[in-house]
Enzyme design. Structure first.
Site, short mmCIF file in Angstrom:
data_model
loop_
_atom_site.label_atom_id
_atom_site.label_comp_id
_atom_site.label_asym_id
_atom_site.label_seq_id
_atom_site.Cartn_x
_atom_site.Cartn_y
_atom_site.Cartn_z
N GLY A 368 0.84 -1.19 0.00
CA GLY A 368 0.00 0.00 0.00
C GLY A 368 0.87 1.24 0.00
N ASP A 482 -9.29 4.92 8.47
CA ASP A 482 -9.05 4.25 7.18
C ASP A 482 -9.63 2.84 7.23
OD1 ASP A 482 -8.21 3.84 4.61
OD2 ASP A 482 -6.11 3.49 5.11
N1 LIG Z 1 -0.68 -8.74 10.02
C1 LIG Z 1 -1.02 -9.05 8.78
N2 LIG Z 1 -1.35 -10.32 8.45
C2 LIG Z 1 -1.69 -10.63 7.20
N3 LIG Z 1 -1.75 -9.75 6.19
C3 LIG Z 1 -1.43 -8.48 6.44
C4 LIG Z 1 -1.05 -8.06 7.74
N4 LIG Z 1 -0.80 -6.73 7.71
C5 LIG Z 1 -1.01 -6.35 6.44
N5 LIG Z 1 -1.40 -7.38 5.67
C6 LIG Z 1 -1.73 -7.33 4.23
O1 LIG Z 1 -1.01 -6.27 3.64
C7 LIG Z 1 -1.91 -5.30 3.10
C8 LIG Z 1 -1.32 -3.90 3.27
O2 LIG Z 1 -1.10 -3.65 4.65
P1 LIG Z 1 -1.20 -2.19 5.25
O3 LIG Z 1 -2.61 -1.68 5.10
O4 LIG Z 1 -0.65 -2.17 6.61
O5 LIG Z 1 -0.26 -1.39 4.24
P2 LIG Z 1 -0.33 0.13 3.88
O6 LIG Z 1 0.84 0.39 3.01
O7 LIG Z 1 -0.45 0.94 5.10
O8 LIG Z 1 -1.67 0.19 3.03
P3 LIG Z 1 -2.54 1.50 2.71
O9 LIG Z 1 -2.28 1.88 1.31
O10 LIG Z 1 -3.97 1.04 2.93
O11 LIG Z 1 -2.14 2.54 3.68
C9 LIG Z 1 -3.22 -5.52 3.83
O12 LIG Z 1 -4.32 -5.13 3.05
C10 LIG Z 1 -3.21 -7.03 4.06
O13 LIG Z 1 -3.65 -7.70 2.91
#
Ligand SMILES: Nc1ncnc2c1ncn2[C@@H]1O[C@H](COP(=O)(O)OP(=O)(O)OP(=O)(O)O)[C@@H](O)[C@H]1O
Length: 696
Positions: A368, A482
């Site tokens: 993400g 979010d």
């Molecule tokens: N603890 C976890 N266990 C399994 N899958 C996870 C976990 N944490 C994250 N993921 C997977 O990784 C994806 C992205 O995680 P996260 O939302 O923390 O990233 P981000 O970069 O902050 O995303 P965003 O663009 O929504 O901000 C999640 O949608 C999920 O599919």
């Protein structure tokens, strides 16, 4: 469209699943599919028709719709699918059992296009017992110092003394009625002291010339004053009110914050920078009170409140006035810099390298705006964890801001302890990159929804767990901001956990009755609440509530109701119509009724094509009472997490629960399945958004 086709399409078009979903969910297929009916031959696109009506010069939105277009019928049985084989393929799993296993009022949907939900959010109000607060403080300081291998005494540097200062104040509205801090929007109709900003003053002037648009801001005399919002959509398409000329000015002046509204995922600039200073402030208050061994002291709270407001202003983007920001002590700012740098240096100097402690299993779980999430195995005991590798610093981003964002998210996430919140274990640094280690959950909710395998009882169970996770956050003064399918992960045993606290914000501090509003558009369009686009500041709890409603809708229908909640979106416009108000302005600013039993949102039995029914007729009937209030357009009338849990239908949902301590380092907690439902298992190749992408 099948999952693989969807993903191939996605790949061809070089889009993320989420944005694809958002786009497709609102294709032309939506409105006609909902309207096909044997008994009433409607051959028009109702959404377009509704839009036409909304643009016309009618006295009210409801009166604008021609009588013959009002469908009043049991809509589900007569649904006609004329897309042949493709449709049949799409309705294979639980959707195919709608008539037998789900409430009768749910209509089938003629397209299998799934919206890839994008969600967001954080943070809650805090009315916590002093003991709990002290414990939180100690836990937080200790765990933070431990996680960074800091000496215990170091944690004291993490908290700052506030500076007492005078500030010009402005009365702010609150979103609900009731003074009880434990209940709902506790601060309703209290006066809140916040420094005035340039933008709010401009809007005050404008609003004072159009009193009929004042809303939700209560003075001591109980009379509404004003608040700030921008209304470019309502002007362009909905409103026929001549007074809206005044609002044109307001829009002109106040649309600066509406940025990137075409993109699915919004910038988190402000929210990221909020967290660290706010959380420090939050714990500083407990530290202060604890140290002095005295009970709640209003005087100190006022000083703290001001300090919080100052630090909060730091988080806002450039359009915000600096009237209050400028009085923030330079020393305090440099103290903060100093601490952040020290923390960073400590991580950097750590010999606890991620590559020594964890083995990369070469599986990407997701990616993400914050970074990439991978599957890793701890060398020590072979336990599997999720590792979040933060994105690198952007060119234009200062080192300080970058570090602050990462550490803020870690500080918040690692402090949260609840079975419905994903546990964050540690933060590590290697080769210029920062990593966070999280409890691993086998599925993400997006993938589960996409699998089309979930049964109704399972959906309800996960929905109730989601509400409980949000209740925990709101109870401690934090809103997520979010919330979306992607930010809910689910264990093999069916326990839902919230992740991603990068956009979260504190809305309430201990011993303060003041609501701290959020600002900025963060999160993902389909899950955003309407006020986020229209108000400069908003109650982040109400945003979370709305997102919960959208998530439920996505789980049931496997599609988004609209691309974004703006009236230029035909689906959202249809949802806004038929509510007996002359303009969208009024709709989004309607104050809460004194008597909750008088709740009126224009809902009419049997109507399926507009107003609240536009969504409700696609949802189980038993959920209607509460979903109307969850998806209430006015944030002031919207329900609260506590009230959702009091709803009869929600109370009756049999939810799986964790008994005992949760978390990967604890002895396996017992999980009680309070019903006889089963939780879906899916192939790990399709269990996460990241792996779905890898498959295509
Ligand atoms: N603890 C976890 N266990 C399994 N899958 C996870 C976990 N944490 C994250 N993921 C997977 O990784 C994806 C992205 O995680 P996260 O939302 O923390 O990233 P981000 O970069 O902050 O995303 P965003 O663009 O929504 O901000 C999640 O949608 C999920 O599919």
């Amino acid at each position: 469209m099948s999952l693989s086709r969807l993903l191939r399409y996605n790949q061809r078009n070089n889009k993320t699943t989420a944005s694809l979903t958002a786009e497709h969910a609102f294709s032309d297929e939506w409105a006609p599919s909902a309207l096909l009916n044997d008994s009433v031959n409607i051959d028009i696109n109702m959404a377009a028709k509704t839009g036409e009506a909304l643009n016309g010069s009618y006295n009210s939105v409801s009166s604008s719709l021609p009588e013959q277009n009002m469908l009043r019928t049991g809509c589900t049985k007569s649904f006609q699918d004329d897309e042949g084989v493709e449709l049949q393929k799409l309705t294979t799993c639980w959707m195919a059992k709608i008539d037998t296993e789900m409430p009768e009022n749910i209509s089938k949907i003629d397209s299998n296009i799934i919206s890839s939900p994008v969600v967001s959010q954080v943070e809650a109000r805090f009315i916590v017992p002093r003991d709990k607060l002290r414990k939180n403080y100690v836990d937080f300081a200790t765990s933070f110092a431990n996680s960074l291998s800091l000496p215990k005494s170091y944690s004291k540097f993490f908290f700052f003394a506030s500076k007492k200062s005078k500030s010009i104040t402005k009365k702010h509205q609150s979103s609900d009625v009731g003074d009880c801090p434990d209940d709902d929007h506790f601060s309703a109709r209290n006066d809140h002291d916040l420094p005035i900003t340039t933008t709010t003053m401009v809007c005050d002037e404008i609003a004072s010339t159009s009193p009929q648009h004042e809303y939700g801001v209560y003075g001591q005399d109980g009379v509404c004053t004003t608040h700030v919002y921008s209304l470019e959509d309502s002007i362009s398409s909905l409103s026929t009110n001549p007074l809206d000329d005044t609002y044109s000015e307001a829009v002109h002046i106040n649309t600066r914050h509406i940025e990137n509204t075409e993109s699915t995922t919004h910038s988190r600039k402000s929210s990221y920078t909020t967290s660290l200073s706010n959380i420090k402030r939050l714990f500083k208050i407990s530290s202060f009170n604890n140290h002095n061994n005295k009970l709640y002291d209003p005087a100190s709270t006022i000083a703290d409140d001001y300090a919080i407001a100052s630090s909060l202003n730091e988080t806002t983007s450039s359009y915000v006035s600096t009237a209050s920001f400028s009085v923030m002590s330079e020393n305090e700012d440099s103290d903060r810099d100093h601490v952040i740098q020290a923390l960073y240096s400590n991580i950097e100097a750590s010999t606890d390298l991620v590559s020594k402690k964890y083995k990369d299993l070469n599986v990407v779980l997701g990616e993400g705006s914050g970074g990439k999430v991978k599957l890793v195995q701890r060398v020590l005991d072979n336990k599997v964890y999720a590792l979040k590798e933060y994105r690198s610093k952007k060119k234009k981003e200062s080192e300080r801001n970058y570090i602050k964002k990462v550490i803020s998210e870690y500080c918040i996430a690692s402090t949260l302890k609840n079975p419905n919140i994903c546990e964050t274990l540690e933060i590590l640094y290697e080769d210029g990159k920062i990593f966070q280690i999280l409890e691993y959950c086998e599925y993400d909710l997006f993938a589960l929804v996409m699998s089309e395998k979930m049964q109704y009882d399972e959906i309800c169970c996960l929905f109730k767990q989601l509400i409980n996770g949000v209740k925990y956050l709101h109870d401690i003064g934090l809103s997520h901001r979010d919330l979306k399918l992607d930010n809910c992960v689910v264990t093999r045993k069916g326990i839902l956990k919230l992740i991603d606290f990068g956009a979260s914000s504190v809305f309430h501090y201990p011993f303060s009755s003041r609501l701290i509003e959020a600002n900025g558009i963060v999160g993902s369009d389909p899950y955003l609440s309407p006020e986020v686009f229209y108000f400069e500041e908003y109650d982040p709890r109400a945003l979370d509530i709305w997102s919960i409603g959208i998530i439920f809708f996505c789980m049931i229908t496997r599609r988004f109701p609209w691309k974004y909640p703006k009236v230029k979106d035909d689906q959202f416009k249809a949802f806004c119509s038929g509510r007996g108000v002359p303009s969208f302005n009024e709709l989004v600013t309607r104050p809460a009724a004194d008597d909750e039993n008088q709740y009126d949102d224009g809902y009419e039995e049997g109507v399926i094509d507009m107003g609240p029914n536009f969504l409700l007729h696609r949802l189980p009937e038993e959920s209607h009472t509460i979903m109307r209030r969850v998806l209430e357009i006015s944030p002031f009338k919207r329900t609260t997490v506590n009230k959702i849990l009091q709803d009869d239908w929600v109370k009756g949902i049999e939810m799986c629960q964790v008994v005992g301590l949760a978390g990967p380092d604890e002895a396996s907690p017992e999980i009680i399945n309070n019903g006889d439902h089963i939780h879906t298992s899916i192939d790990q190749r399709y269990a996460h958004i990241g792996s779905l992408h890898q498959q295509t």
